[in-house]
Design a protein around this motif. Sequence first.
Motif, short mmCIF file in Angstrom:
data_model
loop_
_atom_site.label_atom_id
_atom_site.label_comp_id
_atom_site.label_asym_id
_atom_site.label_seq_id
_atom_site.Cartn_x
_atom_site.Cartn_y
_atom_site.Cartn_z
N UNK A 57 0.76 -1.18 -0.01
CA UNK A 57 -0.17 -0.07 -0.20
C UNK A 57 0.96 1.38 -0.04
N UNK A 58 2.12 0.97 0.10
CA UNK A 58 3.00 2.24 0.01
C UNK A 58 3.91 2.53 -1.23
N UNK A 59 3.98 3.61 -1.35
CA UNK A 59 4.99 3.98 -2.72
C UNK A 59 6.49 3.97 -2.10
N UNK A 60 7.59 3.97 -2.98
CA UNK A 60 8.95 3.63 -2.57
C UNK A 60 9.35 4.85 -1.68
N UNK A 61 8.77 6.15 -1.74
CA UNK A 61 9.20 7.20 -0.60
C UNK A 61 8.35 6.98 0.73
N UNK A 62 7.70 5.94 0.95
CA UNK A 62 6.82 5.57 1.97
C UNK A 62 5.60 6.18 2.25
N UNK A 63 5.24 7.08 1.38
CA UNK A 63 3.69 7.50 1.15
C UNK A 63 2.90 6.60 0.81
N UNK A 64 1.58 6.85 1.02
CA UNK A 64 0.58 5.86 0.69
C UNK A 64 0.27 5.90 -0.84
N UNK A 65 0.23 4.75 -1.43
CA UNK A 65 -0.23 4.67 -2.72
C UNK A 65 -1.72 4.70 -2.94
N UNK A 66 -1.97 5.87 -3.09
CA UNK A 66 -3.52 6.44 -3.13
C UNK A 66 -4.40 5.68 -4.22
N UNK A 67 -3.75 5.27 -5.48
CA UNK A 67 -4.32 4.70 -6.34
C UNK A 67 -4.60 3.10 -6.01
N UNK A 68 -3.79 2.62 -5.37
CA UNK A 68 -3.70 1.35 -4.89
C UNK A 68 -4.74 0.98 -3.81
N UNK A 69 -4.87 2.02 -2.83
CA UNK A 69 -5.70 2.26 -1.75
C UNK A 69 -7.16 2.44 -2.25
N UNK A 70 -7.28 3.14 -3.37
CA UNK A 70 -8.70 3.65 -3.72
C UNK A 70 -9.16 2.20 -4.20
N UNK A 71 -8.55 1.68 -5.06
CA UNK A 71 -9.01 0.29 -5.75
C UNK A 71 -9.30 -0.67 -4.61
N UNK A 72 -8.73 -0.81 -3.62
CA UNK A 72 -8.72 -1.69 -2.64
C UNK A 72 -9.92 -1.60 -1.85
N UNK A 73 -10.31 -0.45 -1.56
CA UNK A 73 -11.52 -0.05 -0.51
C UNK A 73 -12.57 0.03 -1.25
N UNK A 74 -12.50 0.42 -2.74
CA UNK A 74 -13.87 0.42 -3.19
C UNK A 74 -14.37 -0.70 -4.09
N UNK A 75 -13.23 -1.84 -4.00
CA UNK A 75 -13.83 -3.15 -4.22
C UNK A 75 -14.03 -4.30 -3.38
N UNK A 76 -14.11 -3.55 -2.01
CA UNK A 76 -14.31 -4.54 -0.99
C UNK A 76 -15.12 -3.21 0.22
N UNK A 77 -16.31 -3.56 0.31
CA UNK A 77 -16.91 -2.72 1.20
C UNK A 77 -16.68 -2.68 2.54
N UNK A 78 -16.20 -3.74 3.19
CA UNK A 78 -15.72 -3.87 4.56
C UNK A 78 -14.43 -3.18 4.70
N UNK A 79 -13.67 -3.20 3.57
CA UNK A 79 -12.43 -2.23 3.84
C UNK A 79 -12.68 -0.82 3.79
N UNK A 80 -13.37 -0.56 2.82
CA UNK A 80 -13.90 1.00 2.96
C UNK A 80 -14.50 1.58 4.11
N UNK A 81 -15.32 0.58 4.93
CA UNK A 81 -15.91 1.04 6.29
C UNK A 81 -14.88 1.12 7.38
N UNK A 82 -13.65 0.14 7.09
CA UNK A 82 -12.78 0.45 7.98
C UNK A 82 -11.76 1.38 7.88
N UNK A 83 -11.57 1.94 6.64
CA UNK A 83 -10.88 3.05 6.44
C UNK A 83 -11.55 4.27 6.90
N UNK A 84 -12.74 4.47 6.59
CA UNK A 84 -13.94 5.45 7.09
C UNK A 84 -13.66 5.90 8.55
#
Length: 205
Positions: A57-84
Motif C-alpha cells: 500500500x506504500x510508494x517507494x518514498x513511504x507515502x500511501x499509494x492512493x491509487x492502490x488504496x482506492x482500488x482496494x477499498x472500493x472493491x471491498x465494502x468492509x475495507x472502505x468502512x474500516x478506512x472511514x
Amino acid sequence: MRRIGLTGGIACGKSTASRVLQSAGATLLDADVIARELVEPGTEAWQHIRDRYGPECLLPDGSLDRAWLRRRVFSEGTERLWLEALLHPRIRAEFLQRSRALEAQDGAPDVLIWVVPLLLESGYDRLVDGILVIDCSRDSQWQRLRARAHWSDAEIAAVLARQTDAAHRRAAAHWVINNDGGEAAFAAQVRAWWDSLQSTPRTPS
C-alpha cells in the motif's frame, strides 16, 4: 465569524473554487488537506493503514499509494468502512480544532470557508451558517475523472455511487455555482459570489 460550507460532487470544481477564493483573500479550511496530513508517513493513521495492508500500500518514498488504496477499498465494502472509521473521526476532530483556533485568534476574519467534500454525508452541514454547492453535470464529472491517471470506469462509478445525489446537494444549498462552462467563466462566478457574500453580512435564510 460566519462558517460557510463549500461542497460539491467529485470533479465538480471545488479545488478551483478554493484557489479563486484564496486569491480573493478568503480564509479557508480544507478537509482534504487535513486528511492528507493525517496519513503522512509516520503518523498514527498511516501506521494503522500500513499494518493492515502491508508494504504494497506504500510508494517507494513511504507515502500511501492512493491509487492502490482506492482500488482496494472500493472493491471491498468492509475495507472502505474500516478506512472511514479510522479516518473520519480524526479528520473531524482536527478540522473542528483548527476552526476554533482560527475563530479565537486576534483579527479573525468575518467569514471562514469550510471546504468539505462530504459536508452533507458527514453532518458538517449542521455546523455551518450557509452552504455553497459547486455543481456540474454527470457527463462533466465522468469526462474529468477519466482524464485523471489510474481512474477506471468501475472506480468512477463506485466513487460517484458513494456521494450524495446532486439534487439533494442543491436542495440543501443556499448558493449554487455551475461549473459546466470554461474555467474563466467559472472563476468569475466564484469571485462574484465572494464579493456578494462580503457585502451581505446576514446569515442566509
